[in-house]
Design a protein around this motif. Structure first.
Motif, short mmCIF file in Angstrom:
data_model
loop_
_atom_site.label_atom_id
_atom_site.label_comp_id
_atom_site.label_asym_id
_atom_site.label_seq_id
_atom_site.Cartn_x
_atom_site.Cartn_y
_atom_site.Cartn_z
N LYS A 20 62.64 -8.57 20.27
CA LYS A 20 61.79 -8.84 21.42
C LYS A 20 62.52 -9.74 22.41
O LYS A 20 63.28 -10.63 22.04
CB LYS A 20 60.49 -9.50 20.97
CG LYS A 20 59.53 -8.54 20.28
CD LYS A 20 58.16 -9.18 20.07
CE LYS A 20 57.18 -8.17 19.48
NZ LYS A 20 55.83 -8.75 19.30
N VAL A 21 62.27 -9.50 23.70
CA VAL A 21 62.87 -10.29 24.76
C VAL A 21 61.78 -10.73 25.73
O VAL A 21 60.76 -10.06 25.89
CB VAL A 21 63.96 -9.49 25.51
CG1 VAL A 21 65.14 -9.21 24.59
CG2 VAL A 21 63.40 -8.19 26.06
N GLU A 22 62.01 -11.88 26.36
CA GLU A 22 61.04 -12.38 27.33
C GLU A 22 61.24 -11.74 28.70
O GLU A 22 60.30 -11.59 29.46
CB GLU A 22 61.17 -13.90 27.44
CG GLU A 22 60.83 -14.64 26.15
CD GLU A 22 61.05 -16.13 26.26
OE1 GLU A 22 61.52 -16.57 27.35
OE2 GLU A 22 60.76 -16.85 25.30
N GLN A 51 57.81 -5.86 25.26
CA GLN A 51 59.18 -5.86 25.75
C GLN A 51 60.15 -6.10 24.60
O GLN A 51 60.01 -7.08 23.86
CB GLN A 51 59.36 -6.94 26.82
CG GLN A 51 58.62 -6.67 28.10
CD GLN A 51 58.94 -7.66 29.19
OE1 GLN A 51 58.74 -7.40 30.37
NE2 GLN A 51 59.44 -8.82 28.81
N ALA A 52 61.10 -5.23 24.47
CA ALA A 52 62.10 -5.37 23.41
C ALA A 52 63.30 -4.50 23.73
O ALA A 52 63.24 -3.61 24.59
CB ALA A 52 61.51 -5.00 22.05
N GLU A 89 68.89 -7.86 33.72
CA GLU A 89 70.29 -7.69 33.31
C GLU A 89 70.39 -7.08 31.90
O GLU A 89 71.36 -7.30 31.19
CB GLU A 89 71.03 -9.02 33.35
CG GLU A 89 71.09 -9.64 34.75
CD GLU A 89 71.84 -10.95 34.76
OE1 GLU A 89 72.30 -11.36 33.68
OE2 GLU A 89 71.98 -11.54 35.84
N VAL A 90 69.36 -6.33 31.50
CA VAL A 90 69.40 -5.62 30.22
C VAL A 90 69.37 -4.14 30.52
O VAL A 90 68.41 -3.62 31.09
CB VAL A 90 68.21 -6.01 29.32
CG1 VAL A 90 68.20 -5.16 28.07
CG2 VAL A 90 68.27 -7.49 28.97
N ASN A 91 70.44 -3.43 30.14
CA ASN A 91 70.55 -2.00 30.44
C ASN A 91 70.99 -1.24 29.20
O ASN A 91 71.74 -1.76 28.36
CB ASN A 91 71.58 -1.78 31.56
CG ASN A 91 71.20 -2.50 32.85
OD1 ASN A 91 70.13 -2.28 33.41
ND2 ASN A 91 72.08 -3.39 33.30
N VAL A 92 70.48 -0.01 29.10
CA VAL A 92 70.88 0.86 28.00
C VAL A 92 72.38 1.14 28.11
O VAL A 92 72.91 1.42 29.18
CB VAL A 92 70.09 2.19 28.04
CG1 VAL A 92 70.63 3.15 27.00
CG2 VAL A 92 68.61 1.93 27.82
N LYS A 133 62.45 -1.18 25.52
CA LYS A 133 61.00 -1.03 25.47
C LYS A 133 60.39 -1.90 26.57
O LYS A 133 60.72 -3.09 26.68
CB LYS A 133 60.46 -1.45 24.10
CG LYS A 133 61.03 -0.64 22.93
CD LYS A 133 60.57 0.81 22.99
CE LYS A 133 61.04 1.61 21.77
NZ LYS A 133 60.31 1.28 20.56
N THR A 134 59.49 -1.32 27.37
CA THR A 134 58.88 -2.04 28.49
C THR A 134 57.39 -2.23 28.24
O THR A 134 56.76 -1.49 27.49
CB THR A 134 59.08 -1.28 29.80
OG1 THR A 134 58.43 0.00 29.72
CG2 THR A 134 60.57 -1.07 30.09
#
Length: 218
Positions: free
Chosen positions: A84-86, A47-48, A90-93, A39-40
């Protein structure tokens, strides 16, 4: 960076220190959790990452969920949860989050659903002593007794401890120390008890109310 993952409660046990002191611990199956969706802020307003956990046969899903997993190119999972992420760097599906996210001595917050006890009386629900067992009190052995006066205030106050349902609620236990972390077997051993029955789903996150330092003994 993802700061949590989904797991499953295995069981409680105990381990022993070198001094012989027994420590009550809970064994958790932590991950692996594939990233099913990102989630953007631009598209979703926050963001999550959406993580999946637990294998489940594909024919048990409806077509929209089948397409959701197919788009991410990950096998269908039994449960989906968002974290949730800050930062989305380096986060990919399709990536996998596992127990290597945590290390020995780290503090974590564990969220689960407590055991449901259904509709119970005041003795089991609140620990009431009950009535007397003799001299005509046999009928009142597990009754609550008086719940208020009749004329004044002519009502039962809110919050009065009464029979009813309890349990089956979401609870979070904070600042549990990780005693052992085994990414190869996807296992975490944390100190103390956590909510829920064996095989209950859990959310394990890095502790939010600690400085990240190792928890010390008194």
């Amino acid at each position: 960076m993802v700061k949590g993952l989904i797991g499953r409660k295995v069981r409680m046990t105990q381990i022993f220190e070198e001094t012989g002191k027994a420590i009550p611990v809970t064994v958790i199956e932590a991950g692996p959790c594939p990233i099913v969706q990102v989630k953007t802020q631009e598209r979703d307003g926050y963001q999550a990452v959406q993580l999946g956990f637990g294998a489940r046969k594909e024919h048990k899903f409806n077509n929209p969920l089948k397409g959701h997993f197919a788009k991410a190119n990950v096998p269908p999972t039994q449960i989906l949860r968002e974290f949730k992420v800050e930062s989305l760097d380096e986060v990919n599906v399709g990536d996998t989050v596992d127990a290597s996210l945590f290390s020995e001595g780290e503090l974590v917050d564990v969220t689960g659903t407590s055991k449901g006890h259904g509709f119970t009386g005041v003795v089991k629900r609140w620990g009431f002593a009950g009535g007397r067992k003799s001299h005509g009190g046999e009928q009142d052995l597990r009754r609550p007794g008086s719940i208020g006066a009749s004329a004044t205030p002519s009502r039962v106050f809110k919050g009065k401890k009464m029979p009813g349902r309890y349990g089956a609620k979401r609870h979070t236990v904070q600042n549990l120390q990780v005693i052992q972390a085994d990414p190869e077997r996807n296992l975490l051993v944390v100190k103390g008890a956590i909510p829920g029955p064996p095989n209950g789903f859990l959310l394990i996150r890095k502790a939010v109310k600690s400085s990240g330092a190792e928890k010390t003994e008194d």
